[in-house]
Write an enzyme that holds these catalytic residues in place. Structure first.
Site, PDB file in Angstrom:
ATOM      1  CG  HIS A  40      40.998 -94.336   2.567  1.00 21.99           C
ATOM      2  ND1 HIS A  40      41.684 -93.164   2.627  1.00 21.99           N
ATOM      3  CD2 HIS A  40      40.652 -94.640   3.833  1.00 21.99           C
ATOM      4  CE1 HIS A  40      41.749 -92.764   3.879  1.00 21.99           C
ATOM      5  NE2 HIS A  40      41.139 -93.646   4.618  1.00 21.99           N
ATOM      6  CB  CYS A  96      24.343-101.889   9.338  1.00 23.65           C
ATOM      7  SG  CYS A  96      25.129-100.745  10.474  1.00 23.65           S
TER       8      CYS A  96
END
Ligand code: PEP
Ligand code: MG
Length: 752
Positions: A364, A677
């Protein structure tokens, strides 16, 4: 251990401390110490060998060996018994040194007269500074108490070295934390930065390694351990019921904090003359060197926990909280063993870069660093031990390299490289408002990937034509509790405000696999990347998805809205997800909310299965976006998080490229808008090839838009497509060499 020896070791330490307190130059101190140790331990010889550089040990002081060999005798790491101690950080204790494996006789020292040898590493928190040796003529094995005493002395020496006690004329001690060090880590986020170190958790400095009153010292230690136990219990009661991993770590803390063995060993260290702090550090050092040697992942984790706990205990003992009063430099480069996403977000854009000792590419923290466009290097081994607050550092996030305390030449080369990059940036800025139009007249739409409010300022500065992928999970990951609908709706609204009419594609929550919410019970899955993730969670437990859809509709507040579902693997998943939106729209209308002026509903294509979905799927869906990161990992069966395999297969491999072209053709048949993407869209050569096979729209990191546009504007995609086709027909594995050759011939600089 007999009482006599105990007090002997304490006496030795007290005398050592007094000697060190007397002052004098570095060499004088070292000489006094060798004299003191030899006389206290009743050995004829005591010598101190210190690292001159990473591979060479130098005899820096001796009592008993020939004085002229001081600063002359040198050994390579691993050479002779002294080199062996330094290399293995294991004690050598022998009654008959010459017959010992690896013994090397150094005639200039006159050591042939000595039979017994005891060598211990001088180390501090896993960092080896040299070797302390005693030798005697009498052939005898040193007792465990003698070994212990020498080890403790070596530790105090290391502690004093850390405080700079031996630096000065003559002493050849490798000046600690002053030399340049190069770290090779892994790229977490590209970019380069120059700045000064800011330690997330500064090292605790122990200034009093020796204590005279063991009773008082033991009491200090016990009080501190009690405080530690209490704080661990507090943390556990807060964490219970939450993230299982976190609770497990705290359980391990609790076990160590209550471990009788740990406390007993530290108390023994104190009884032998160490201060409470030094006793904690001694046990921490032992754990660290075990950690370095251990190959067992579980054991390493637990030793890591012990290391953390020891730091906490040291902070309690020294009163040094994480706030040491040091001032953050103007150009901080953060160094931490690991850092959570919320903590990193707190530092925000103030940071010029981040270096983590552990971390991972998909963590993260890495996601946040990417969103903030801060260069990040992970896996920089030992950086937290080596770096000090305020040290000069160069971070090369493109190569995953860190130069700590670099010398002038490195600084110069690095600054030249940064200047070149700045020039390139200027070039990109000059084409920012121009379209990504190729020489053959095709226009490619370049949009950016985002996930935090912090990303949005890049929209106007990068030249992006909108947000092609807004990863909504980041808002969920950086908090420690589930965000509320009103909060989400306000945030999405601000995103649309910032986009100022340019399109934004919101992807619904993509959790699971590497993205685990800290406040949701994680599932123990054998293979999370193939497990219960993304839309699978959304469809099975639709509460959060519904809340999110409502928040999006409200945020649009009459403006156009694009929603994209992640990880759709077959048609009915899309159909059901779409029904959720229909229901949400109906509900919002009933409640009197303004509906979006236009609603587009698309999906990510991240599993090969979807490329072969029925035509009806392509007809139903408003748009498709290829999630190349996941698609590639499933296509090649190569985990995107696994360093060993993640770079193994080339995106320009003909199989993958042809597969992608197949998707382009399917979408062309049905007129379904298609974009790409994944990270590859932001790599200029890959981006060119994607455009050449027919992709009209690419979404990437904002920093990649300039380089990709620059290259597209200089390329004829028709010609490039012929090159790709020819290469494919010729039977090569990857079209990359042919593409590079074409660009070189056409004098198109591919690196810019
Ligand atoms: C992808 O898989 O390519 C993608 C864009 O999604 P993420 O990287 O968030 O999984
Ligand atoms: Mg994905």
């Amino acid at each position: 251990m007999p009482d006599g020896t105990e007090s002997e070791s304490r006496k030795l330490l007290v005398r050592l401390r007094d000697t060190l307190a007397e002052g004098g130059a570095g060499q004088e101190r070292l000489d006094k110490i060798t004299h003191l140790i030899a006389s206290s331990m009743l050995t004829e010889v005591c010598s101190i060998y210190l690292f001159r550089d990473d591979d060479t040990l130098e005899l820096c002081a001796t009592e008993g060996l020939k004085a002229e060999s001081v600063h002359q005798t040198r050994l390579r790491l691993g050479e002779g018994l002294v080199g062996r101690v330094a290399k293995t950080t294991q004690i050598v204790n022998t009654a008959d040194a010459p017959s010992e494996r690896g013994f090397r006789y150094m005639p200039e020292t006159g050591e042939e007269a000595y039979s017994s040898f005891l060598g211990v590493p001088i180390q501090r928190l896993g960092e080896t500074l040299g070797v302390l040796v005693v030798q005697s003529k009498e052939a005898r094995q040193f007792s465990s108490d003698e070994v212990y005493a020498l080890e403790v002395v070596a530790m105090v020496l290391a502690e004093m070295a850390e405080l700079g006690a031996f630096v000065g004329d003559g002493a050849a001690l490798k000046a600690l934390h002053q030399q340049p060090v190069l770290f090779r880590g892994t790229v977490g986020q590209e970019g380069t930065a120059e700045g000064h170190i800011w330690l997330h958790e500064p090292r605790v400095v122990v200034t009093n390694p020796v204590a005279e009153d063991p009773q008082a010292e033991t009491e200090r230690l016990r009080d501190a351990v009690n405080e530690l136990r209490y704080s661990v219990d507090q943390m556990l009661s807060v964490a219970e019921g939450g993230d299982a991993d976190h609770v497990q770590v705290l359980e391990a803390y609790k076990m160590f904090a209550n471990s009788k063995g740990w406390l007993r060993r530290m108390e023994e260290d104190i009884s032998r003359g160490l201060s409470a702090e030094a006793a904690v550090e001694k046990e921490q050092s032992i754990a660290r060197s075990r950690m370095a040697r251990s190959t067992d992942a579980y054991l390493r984790e637990r030793l890591n926990d012990l290391d953390d706990l020891s730091n906490r205990l040291l902070r309690i003992l020294t009163g040094q909280g994480s706030d040491t009063g040091a001032e953050m430099p103007d150009d901080p480069i953060l160094v931490a063993r690991n850092i959570g996403p919320a903590e990193l977000l707190d530092y925000g854009r103030r940071l010029k870069g981040v270096i983590l000792e552990e971390g991972s590419v998909g963590s993260h923290a890495a996601i946040v660093a990417r969103a903030l466009a801060i260069p990040l290097v992970v896996h920089a081994r030992n950086i937290t031990t080596e770096a000090l607050n305020g040290n000069h550092v160069l971070l090369d996030g493109d190569q995953g390299v860190v130069h700590l305390r670099p010398d002038e030449n490195v600084v110069k080369a690095f600054r030249d490289q940064m200047a070149m990059q700045a020039q390139a940036q200027e070039r990109y800025a000059s084409i920012r408002d121009l379209p990504a139009e190729t020489l053959c007249g095709r226009r490619i739409s370049l949009t950016m990937n985002a996930g935090l409010m912090a990303d949005l300022p890049s929209l106007p500065t990068s030249g992006a034509e909108g947000v092609g992928l807004f990863r909504t999970e980041l808002q969920f990951l950086v908090r420690n509790k589930m965000p509320k609908r009103a909060e989400l709706s306000a945030l999405y609204g601000r995103v649309l405000d910032a986009a100022d009419g340019q399109p934004v594609v919101f992807r619904t929550l993509d959790i699971g696999s590497d993205k685990v919410l800290p406040y949701m019970k994680p599932n123990d899955e054998p293979n999370p990347a193939l497990g219960w993730r993304a839309i699978r969670v959304g469809l099975d437990k639709p509460g959060v998805l519904r809340m999110q859809l409502q928040a999006l509709i409200r945020a649009a507040n009459g403006r156009p809205l694009s929603v994209m579902f992640p990880f759709i693997a077959q048609m009915d998943e899309f159909t059901v997800a779409r029904q959720e939106i229909d229901k949400a729209m109906a509900r919002e209308e009933r409640l009197g909310h303004v509906l979006p002026s236009e609603l587009k509903i698309g999906t990510m294509l991240e599993t090969p299965s979807l490329a072969f979905a029925p035509q009806a799927f392509f007809e139903q869906v408003d748009f498709v976006s290829i999630g190349g990161n996941d698609l590639k990992q499933f296509f090649f069966a190569a985990d995107r998080e696994n360093e060993r395999v993640r770079r193994r297969y080339d995106t320009l491999n003909v199989s993958f490229l042809s597969f992608l072209e197949g998707i382009v053709n399917r979408c062309r048949t049905t007129g379904t808008p298609l974009s790409f993407c994944g990270e590859d869209a932001g790599r200029p050569i890959e981006a060119l090839c994607l455009a050449a096979i027919g992709l009209q729209s690419l979404s990437m990191r904002p920093a990649s838009i300039g380089p990709v546009k620059h290259l597209l504007r200089r390329t004829n995609l028709g010609e490039l497509y012929s090159v790709i086709s020819e290469a494919r027909e010729s039977g090569v594995q990857s079209v990359r060499p042919a593409v590079m050759e074409y660009l070189a011939k056409a004098a198109i600089p591919s690196a810019s």
